[in-house]
Write an enzyme that holds these catalytic residues in place. Structure first.
Site, PDB file in Angstrom:
ATOM      1  CG  PHE A 143      16.063 -14.644 -36.590  1.00  0.00           C
ATOM      2  CD1 PHE A 143      15.548 -15.516 -36.456  1.00  0.00           C
ATOM      3  CD2 PHE A 143      16.618 -13.771 -35.684  1.00  0.00           C
ATOM      4  CE1 PHE A 143      14.423 -15.514 -35.408  1.00  0.00           C
ATOM      5  CE2 PHE A 143      15.659 -13.753 -34.688  1.00  0.00           C
ATOM      6  CZ  PHE A 143      14.733 -14.691 -34.218  1.00  0.00           C
ATOM      7  CG  ASP A 144      13.766  -9.337 -37.000  1.00  0.00           C
ATOM      8  OD1 ASP A 144      13.099  -8.867 -37.971  1.00  0.00           O
ATOM      9  OD2 ASP A 144      13.717  -8.944 -35.868  1.00  0.00           O
ATOM     10  N   PRO A 145      15.408  -9.635 -40.733  1.00  0.00           N
ATOM     11  CG  PRO A 145      15.540  -8.412 -42.630  1.00  0.00           C
ATOM     12  CD  PRO A 145      16.233  -8.560 -41.310  1.00  0.00           C
ATOM     13  CG  ASP A 179      10.641 -11.269 -39.819  1.00  0.00           C
ATOM     14  OD1 ASP A 179      11.453 -11.772 -40.712  1.00  0.00           O
ATOM     15  OD2 ASP A 179      11.197  -9.866 -39.538  1.00  0.00           O
TER      16      ASP A 179
END
Length: 454
Positions: free
Chosen positions: A125-127, A130
């Site tokens: 997800f993050d990272p 993004d």
């Protein structure tokens, strides 16, 4: 039959395993140092999944498992990825992780290329998402002759509003210690052409309110997340005067992190005091703060006033939170902890767990200020996803879905030959992120984009 080795059985593995099991031509071995958790994951589809015990420090056992598979998905702590990477190079087996590329891991770039394998990182997800959302817009701007002058990216993993019912406004949907370590990490970013540095442990002292229109109806605070400037090159932000990647939390979280810091509870130094049997929290806190038990409240109040001034609301919020956590009284400190941060982590993990029926929420917001030869635009790209209620049969949290599914999709793209890049890399090049965006769209994961002229 394609053989996939999954290392780890933690918070985000469920969605990954479920995604893999949609294809009958894939078999999974789930290896974990907590065999019971691995068995629960394997039960999702027992015909395709096998659970095994593995201590990653047992390198001969790990190497044997890697050798028997076509690709490795590593969901274990990032500090252990170099061990896995070294053995993947040795056995010439591809590797995928959702974690950041560290300098140590980057050293495997040339060996991985020589072994003709991919060590694909930062695809969660993050990272992860993004990167995909950022690069699809940045490359579009550059391809049409524009410049990106400012890039601000904020992300959050939270409980939904109705379940943010504690003083921190937070519950754990991923590694509790990972959350605390991120909170004490140093940060730097670019603001109007100037490098802004924040020393380790001070990030949440400068938490700022997020714009009210970022996510309608949500009041959020934001802080910089580690080193934003390192993304200037991979994101092709050569003309940008502002580059900021940050983390968002509900109000209360920053207050309590500052509190823990002033109490010296976020220390990662070995602490002999913790070896005492029956150690009480008020005794431990006094020891960490260097004062008598009876003076803790006044000393802490004095320290917090130096941070916030005479902000009575914040002070009330802080002490109410400490009382709720029960770390100012005579409750017993968790046993067998070596560092203050681990003792605190054990309390938070118990107090800030999701209960059955509660849901988590993931937010991601990119803002780009772009210039096309004097014509300026503000472009945004965002994700808003809430998870299934915890405790339901077959439920998947938002964190598990938005980390696990991108990681699984990337793994299949490598196996299918849709991604052929070798070495150590992240999904910031078109040859990598474009196939992923298409495949993720098929799973229902995509960004919401908007453009307005300035």
């Amino acid at each position: 039959m394609r053989r996939i080795l999954v290392l780890g059985s933690g918070f985000v593995a469920t969605a990954l395993v479920k995604h893999f099991c949609r294809r009958p031509d894939q078999s999974l071995t789930i290896a974990s140092n907590i065999l019971e958790d691995a068995k629960q994951l394997a039960a999702i589809e027992s015909k395709q999944c096998t659970a095994v015990f593995l201590d990653v420090s047992d390198e001969p056992a790990l190497a044997k498992l890697i050798r028997e598979h076509d690709i490795v998905v590593s969901l274990i702590p990032w500090t252990l990825h170099p061990i896995v990477a070294r053995l993947c190079v040795q056995e010439k087996v591809n590797m995928v992780t959702a974690s950041y590329i560290t300098p140590t891991l980057q050293e495997f770039d040339l060996p991985a290329k020589e072994a003709n394998i991919a060590i694909f990182n930062e695809i969660g997800f993050d990272p992860g998402l993004d990167h995909l959302g950022a690069m699809s817009i940045i490359d579009d701007v550059l391809d049409h002759g524009g410049k990106v002058e400012s890039f601000v990216s904020m992300a959050a993993g939270l409980p939904v509003v109705e379940h943010a019912d504690n003083p921190l406004g937070y519950k754990f949907s991923w590694s509790p210690k990972g959350v605390l370590l991120a909170a004490v990490s140093p940060a730097q970013y670019l603001k109007d052409g100037e490098v802004v540095k924040v020393e380790g442990g001070r990030t949440y002292y400068g938490a700022k309110d997020m714009p009210a229109d970022m996510f309608r109806g949500l009041r959020l605070e934001g802080v910089p997340n580690r080193d934003s400037i390192q993304f200037k090159e991979p994101y092709k932000l050569h003309d940008a005067h502002t580059i900021l990647r940050g983390t968002m939390r509900f109000p209360g979280f920053a207050t309590m992190i500052v509190c823990f810091s002033e109490m010296n509870l976020l220390s990662q130094d070995p602490c002999e005091e913790l070896s005492k049997k029956g150690l009480k929290w008020n005794e431990f806190v006094a020891s960490q703060m260097g004062c008598a038990v009876g003076d803790v409240k006044n000393v802490l109040k004095s320290r917090l006033e130096k941070v916030w001034g005479d902000d009575k609301r914040r002070l009330r919020e802080a002490f109410r939170g400490l009382e709720w956590l029960e770390i100012m009284g005579d409750t017993i400190v968790p046993a067998d902890k070596k560092q203050p941060i681990d003792a605190l982590c054990a309390v938070l993990e118990e107090k800030l767990a999701f209960n059955d029926g509660e849901r988590d929420l993931l937010l991601l917001h990119h803002e780009f200020i772009v210039d096309f030869d004097g014509r300026k635009e503000r472009r945004t790209s965002k994700i808003i996803v809430s998870g299934d209620p915890y405790g339901m049969d077959g439920s998947i949290s938002a964190m598990s879905r938005l980390v696990g599914v991108p990681c699984a999709v990337a793994t299949e793209a490598v196996l299918d030959g849709a991604i052929t890049r070798k070495g150590v890399f992240r999904p910031t090049e078109k040859e990598v992120y474009l196939p992923l965006l298409e495949r993720l769209k098929e799973t229902g994961i995509s960004m919401i984009e908007d453009t307005e002229e300035l």
